[in-house]
Design an enzyme around this catalytic site. Structure first.
Site, mmCIF file in Angstrom:
data_model
loop_
_atom_site.group_PDB
_atom_site.id
_atom_site.type_symbol
_atom_site.label_atom_id
_atom_site.label_comp_id
_atom_site.label_asym_id
_atom_site.label_seq_id
_atom_site.Cartn_x
_atom_site.Cartn_y
_atom_site.Cartn_z
ATOM 1 N N ASP A 21 -4.422 2.625 -1.605
ATOM 2 C CA ASP A 21 -4.352 1.823 -0.675
ATOM 3 C C ASP A 21 -3.274 0.820 -0.666
ATOM 4 O O ASP A 21 -3.402 -0.429 -0.302
ATOM 5 C CB ASP A 21 -5.726 0.809 -1.094
ATOM 6 N N GLU A 22 -2.120 1.411 -1.027
ATOM 7 C CA GLU A 22 -0.871 0.515 -1.132
ATOM 8 C C GLU A 22 -0.321 0.406 0.213
ATOM 9 O O GLU A 22 0.708 -0.749 0.465
ATOM 10 C CB GLU A 22 0.217 1.241 -1.867
ATOM 11 N N LYS A 24 0.041 2.962 2.419
ATOM 12 C CA LYS A 24 1.097 4.357 2.695
ATOM 13 C C LYS A 24 1.079 4.770 4.274
ATOM 14 O O LYS A 24 2.151 5.068 4.860
ATOM 15 C CB LYS A 24 0.648 5.544 1.990
ATOM 16 N N GLY A 25 -0.031 4.525 4.908
ATOM 17 C CA GLY A 25 -0.275 5.064 6.260
ATOM 18 C C GLY A 25 0.786 4.287 7.185
ATOM 19 O O GLY A 25 1.604 4.782 7.971
ATOM 20 N N GLY A 50 -8.281 6.887 3.188
ATOM 21 C CA GLY A 50 -8.043 5.961 4.044
ATOM 22 C C GLY A 50 -6.891 5.161 4.667
ATOM 23 O O GLY A 50 -6.367 4.404 3.789
ATOM 24 N N HIS A 51 -6.184 5.993 5.504
ATOM 25 C CA HIS A 51 -4.805 5.254 5.767
ATOM 26 C C HIS A 51 -4.693 4.524 7.085
ATOM 27 O O HIS A 51 -4.956 5.234 8.116
ATOM 28 C CB HIS A 51 -3.950 6.519 5.802
ATOM 29 N N THR A 141 -15.537 7.930 -3.919
ATOM 30 C CA THR A 141 -16.131 7.630 -2.269
ATOM 31 C C THR A 141 -16.976 8.295 -2.089
ATOM 32 O O THR A 141 -17.382 8.262 -0.709
ATOM 33 C CB THR A 141 -14.668 8.079 -1.570
ATOM 34 N N GLN A 241 -4.280 8.803 -2.073
ATOM 35 C CA GLN A 241 -4.515 8.062 -3.364
ATOM 36 C C GLN A 241 -3.142 7.717 -4.103
ATOM 37 O O GLN A 241 -2.438 7.077 -3.358
ATOM 38 C CB GLN A 241 -5.296 9.074 -4.424
ATOM 39 N N THR A 256 -9.005 10.585 -9.322
ATOM 40 C CA THR A 256 -9.718 11.608 -8.266
ATOM 41 C C THR A 256 -9.389 13.072 -8.807
ATOM 42 O O THR A 256 -9.068 13.147 -9.898
ATOM 43 C CB THR A 256 -8.960 11.147 -6.934
ATOM 44 N N ARG A 321 -15.833 -1.015 0.182
ATOM 45 C CA ARG A 321 -16.007 -1.570 -0.865
ATOM 46 C C ARG A 321 -15.068 -2.617 -1.300
ATOM 47 O O ARG A 321 -13.835 -2.327 -0.909
ATOM 48 C CB ARG A 321 -16.088 -0.609 -2.126
ATOM 49 N N LYS A 349 2.471 -6.146 1.794
ATOM 50 C CA LYS A 349 1.576 -7.358 1.301
ATOM 51 C C LYS A 349 2.171 -8.310 0.753
ATOM 52 O O LYS A 349 1.644 -9.061 -0.088
ATOM 53 C CB LYS A 349 0.369 -6.984 0.664
ATOM 54 N N VAL A 430 10.329 -4.256 2.746
ATOM 55 C CA VAL A 430 9.158 -5.025 2.432
ATOM 56 C C VAL A 430 8.170 -5.491 3.563
ATOM 57 O O VAL A 430 8.768 -6.017 4.547
ATOM 58 C CB VAL A 430 9.875 -6.483 1.644
ATOM 59 N N GLY A 431 6.853 -5.364 3.229
ATOM 60 C CA GLY A 431 5.874 -5.527 4.449
ATOM 61 C C GLY A 431 5.373 -6.839 4.402
ATOM 62 O O GLY A 431 5.064 -7.479 3.119
HETATM 63 P P1 GDP Z 1 -3.249 3.283 2.363
HETATM 64 O O1 GDP Z 1 -4.350 4.242 1.891
HETATM 65 O O2 GDP Z 1 -2.156 3.219 1.308
HETATM 66 O O3 GDP Z 1 -2.701 4.016 3.891
HETATM 67 O O4 GDP Z 1 -3.643 1.817 2.756
HETATM 68 P P2 GDP Z 1 -4.876 1.463 3.261
HETATM 69 O O5 GDP Z 1 -4.752 1.575 4.711
HETATM 70 O O6 GDP Z 1 -6.068 2.054 2.730
HETATM 71 O O7 GDP Z 1 -4.814 -0.157 3.044
HETATM 72 C C1 GDP Z 1 -3.757 -1.021 3.064
HETATM 73 C C2 GDP Z 1 -4.194 -2.173 4.102
HETATM 74 O O8 GDP Z 1 -3.096 -3.227 4.146
HETATM 75 C C3 GDP Z 1 -4.397 -1.557 5.573
HETATM 76 O O9 GDP Z 1 -5.544 -2.631 5.847
HETATM 77 C C4 GDP Z 1 -3.107 -2.093 6.298
HETATM 78 O O10 GDP Z 1 -3.411 -2.523 7.741
HETATM 79 C C5 GDP Z 1 -2.659 -3.234 5.390
HETATM 80 N N1 GDP Z 1 -1.156 -3.560 5.119
HETATM 81 C C6 GDP Z 1 -0.409 -2.808 5.047
HETATM 82 N N2 GDP Z 1 1.056 -3.285 4.894
HETATM 83 C C7 GDP Z 1 0.861 -4.611 4.858
HETATM 84 C C8 GDP Z 1 1.387 -5.795 4.792
HETATM 85 O O11 GDP Z 1 2.604 -5.819 4.346
HETATM 86 N N3 GDP Z 1 0.617 -7.044 4.654
HETATM 87 C C9 GDP Z 1 -0.531 -7.196 5.012
HETATM 88 N N4 GDP Z 1 -1.299 -8.372 5.119
HETATM 89 N N5 GDP Z 1 -1.452 -6.157 5.114
HETATM 90 C C10 GDP Z 1 -0.769 -4.957 5.113
HETATM 91 P P1 IMO Z 2 -5.858 6.179 -0.419
HETATM 92 O O1 IMO Z 2 -5.501 7.411 0.251
HETATM 93 C C1 IMO Z 2 -8.277 3.897 -3.331
HETATM 94 C C2 IMO Z 2 -10.858 6.270 -5.878
HETATM 95 C C3 IMO Z 2 -12.200 5.981 -5.812
HETATM 96 C C4 IMO Z 2 -12.592 6.295 -7.204
HETATM 97 C C5 IMO Z 2 -11.679 7.537 -7.730
HETATM 98 C C6 IMO Z 2 -12.404 9.001 -7.306
HETATM 99 O O2 IMO Z 2 -6.442 5.529 0.827
HETATM 100 O O3 IMO Z 2 -5.049 5.383 -1.002
HETATM 101 P P2 IMO Z 2 -12.911 10.437 -5.286
HETATM 102 O O4 IMO Z 2 -13.774 10.095 -4.039
HETATM 103 O O5 IMO Z 2 -11.543 10.762 -5.134
HETATM 104 O O6 IMO Z 2 -13.621 11.585 -6.468
HETATM 105 O O7 IMO Z 2 -12.895 9.080 -6.043
HETATM 106 O O8 IMO Z 2 -10.576 7.595 -6.862
HETATM 107 N N1 IMO Z 2 -10.154 6.640 -4.817
HETATM 108 C C7 IMO Z 2 -9.270 5.887 -3.998
HETATM 109 N N2 IMO Z 2 -8.985 4.559 -4.237
HETATM 110 N N3 IMO Z 2 -7.695 4.672 -2.370
HETATM 111 C C8 IMO Z 2 -7.649 5.983 -2.103
HETATM 112 O O9 IMO Z 2 -7.307 6.738 -1.405
HETATM 113 C C9 IMO Z 2 -8.755 6.700 -2.987
HETATM 114 N N4 IMO Z 2 -9.322 7.731 -2.972
HETATM 115 C C10 IMO Z 2 -10.113 8.015 -4.127
HETATM 116 O O10 IMO Z 2 -12.503 4.586 -5.736
HETATM 117 O O11 IMO Z 2 -12.622 5.211 -7.995
HETATM 118 MG MG MG Z 3 -6.368 3.659 1.612
#
Ligand code: GDP
Ligand code: IMO
Ligand code: MG
Length: 444
Positions: A21-22, A24-25, A50-51, A141, A241, A256, A321, A349, A430-431
């Site tokens: 959840d950094e 990446k998307g 979840g991207h 998940t 991940q 994972t 969550r 962020k 930098v976002g």
């Molecule tokens: P991913 O799994 O690495 O693709 O990341 P996620 O989509 O799960 O979570 C990243 C969240 O941060 C999403 O809600 C994005 O819309 C949001 N996001 C990404 N870059 C930034 C940023 O620079 N600032 C803010 N406020 N939100 C961001």
């Molecule tokens: P993205 O690609 C954050 C975590 C789960 C759990 C562990 C194992 O959006 O960054 P799993 O369902 O893979 O067997 O769960 O990994 N986890 C993630 N946490 N972002 C994800 O994907 C994740 N995919 C799995 O919360 O701790």
């Molecule tokens: Mg994600």
């Protein structure tokens, strides 16, 4: 004699360097706007990802369709290393269609990718239930990721290509019988309760999705991507991940079930390592984690953690969550950079900073001693070493020009760069907000 590979196109990789959840998307979408890539490929994981892709008022969260879906003309590959949840895939394709993106003609699914069955999510929940008794829940998940990879490694799983074979029904029913017996074992041994009604509903949805899946472009993605590379086209490999969730190098068992490291691009797509070029590592300006296990960098002040959660909208894109929030963990980050070979860093962020003072974790301690190496288990970390510096409040939201960055954020970025200087990485972008346009280039 070894024949030399004619290298024409290249593969760049995007991976998370924290616990997922950094952002990446968003960065993949950003990289694609340069138009140097003709395709985006998922090589591991499944619908646990979840991207988030955000443009204007539209937000799309991709779980299984690669993040190039909103860039018309970009080919989308699902490699052999992915565990494919057919129901999620079909739902996403139709959601994208309603948003004006018909991805079917440009989506290719490896015949060697693994098929998630409708019983896998139930087995995932059953395993978690059995662990909850001993307090060792992973906090998955519940998408069936662990059981799908387990079946694959035990050589009894189904491949996507199998659904086109004449004996698929026999293969399918043998495996489902096995899985059902497994589920019954969890019931008998751990008193795990499942609903037959829910299983039947899941079965129906799955069977419907398989009929649609059969009509998609199922092919040898390894040979297709190699063909594109030989044509001089470049591909972006999309990690799901993050390094700290890698099955071998993360905080096992709180990980994972796939290798999230860039090394897995070659195996999860079927391409030689000689094609790999840039490794883009993605981090947040702080750290988040969702699921079980220790989190040494966690912010100790509960009220402050809640503020980060709220301002950063730190709720899982797949499960909803709340994510735990922590300070930037430079000790874990150095470990992740070293393992992944990341040479270019995206920091997201940077607009989320709520306190006047912020901390950074620089080391882990065990029994009073500072650890030199990354520990086998994070539960061994008893305390952390931190450094403190001024925060920047909401000053940088939406800033897309380096000149307009607050002096505190600028100092923070220089501090991070300095701390990573021996690792040869550049902080390239930098976002400052979730939207496509909300970022600034920093260290070109
Ligand atoms: P991913 O799994 O690495 O693709 O990341 P996620 O989509 O799960 O979570 C990243 C969240 O941060 C999403 O809600 C994005 O819309 C949001 N996001 C990404 N870059 C930034 C940023 O620079 N600032 C803010 N406020 N939100 C961001
Ligand atoms: P993205 O690609 C954050 C975590 C789960 C759990 C562990 C194992 O959006 O960054 P799993 O369902 O893979 O067997 O769960 O990994 N986890 C993630 N946490 N972002 C994800 O994907 C994740 N995919 C799995 O919360 O701790
Ligand atoms: Mg994600």
């Amino acid at each position: 004699m070894v024949k030399k590979i004619l290298k024409k196109g290249f593969i760049d990789v995007v991976v998370g360097l924290q616990w997922g959840d950094e952002g990446k998307g968003k960065n993949i979408d950003q990289l694609l706007s340069s138009r140097i890539y003709s395709g985006v490929a998922r090589f591991q994981g499944g619908a646990n990802a979840g991207h988030t892709l955000k443009y204007g008022d539209t937000t799309f969260i991709g779980h299984i369709v690669p993040s190039g879906c909103l860039q018309k003309g970009t080919e989308l590959y699902i490699g052999n290393g992915v565990v494919v949840d057919a129901v999620s895939l079909i739902a996403e394709i139709s959601q994208l269609k309603s948003l004006g993106f018909d991805v079917k003609p440009r989506l290719y699914i490896s015949n060697r990718a693994k098929l998630v069955s409708y019983l896998h999510p139930f087995l995932d929940q059953a395993e978690e239930y059995s662990r909850s008794k001993s307090g060792t829940k992973v906090g998955t998940t519940a998408k069936g990721i662990g059981p799908s990879y387990a079946d694959s490694r035990a050589r009894r799983g189904l491949l996507i290509g199998d659904i086109l074979l004449l004996d698929f029904n026999k293969q399918k029913s043998d495996l489902l019988d096995f899985q059902m017996n497994f589920l019954k074992m969890y019931k008998e041994k751990y008193n795990f309760q499942y609903s037959i009604k829910k299983i039947n509903e899941a079965k129906k949805k799955w069977e419907d999705a398989l009929k649609k899946l059969k009509k998609l472009q199922i092919c040898d993605v390894s040979s297709l991507t190699q063909k594109r590379l030989k044509e001089g086209k470049n591909i972006l490999a999309e990690g799901a991940q993050g390094v700290m969730l890698d099955i071998d190098f993360g905080d096992y068992p709180n990980v994972t079930s796939s290798n999230t490291l860039p090394a897995n691009v070659c195996l999860g797509l079927g391409v030689p390592h000689t094609y790999l070029q840039n490794i883009y590592g993605v981090i947040k300006a702080y750290t988040t984690k969702v699921g079980g296990g220790s989190f040494p960098a966690r912010i100790k002040d509960e009220t402050l953690e809640k503020l980060f959660q709220k301002a950063g909208q730190e709720f899982g894109a797949t499960t909803g969550r709340p994510r735990m929030c922590g300070w930037l963990d430079l000790f874990a980050l150095r470990y992740a950079i070293t393992l992944s070979g990341a040479n270019k860093i995206f920091i997201n962020k940077a607009d989320i900073c709520l306190s006047n003072k912020i901390k950074v974790v620089t080391g882990y301690k065990h029994q009073g001693k500072v650890l030199k190496e990354f520990p086998l288990q994070l539960s061994q970390v008893m305390s952390v070493q931190t450094e403190e510096m001024p925060g920047w409040g909401e000053a940088n939201f939406g800033v897309n020009n380096k000149q307009k960055v607050s002096k505190e954020l600028s100092a923070y970025l220089k501090y991070i760069k300095n701390k990573l200087s021996d690792l040869n990485v550049k902080i390239i972008s930098v976002g400052t907000g979730p939207d496509r346009e909300q970022f600034f280039n920093w260290d070109k």
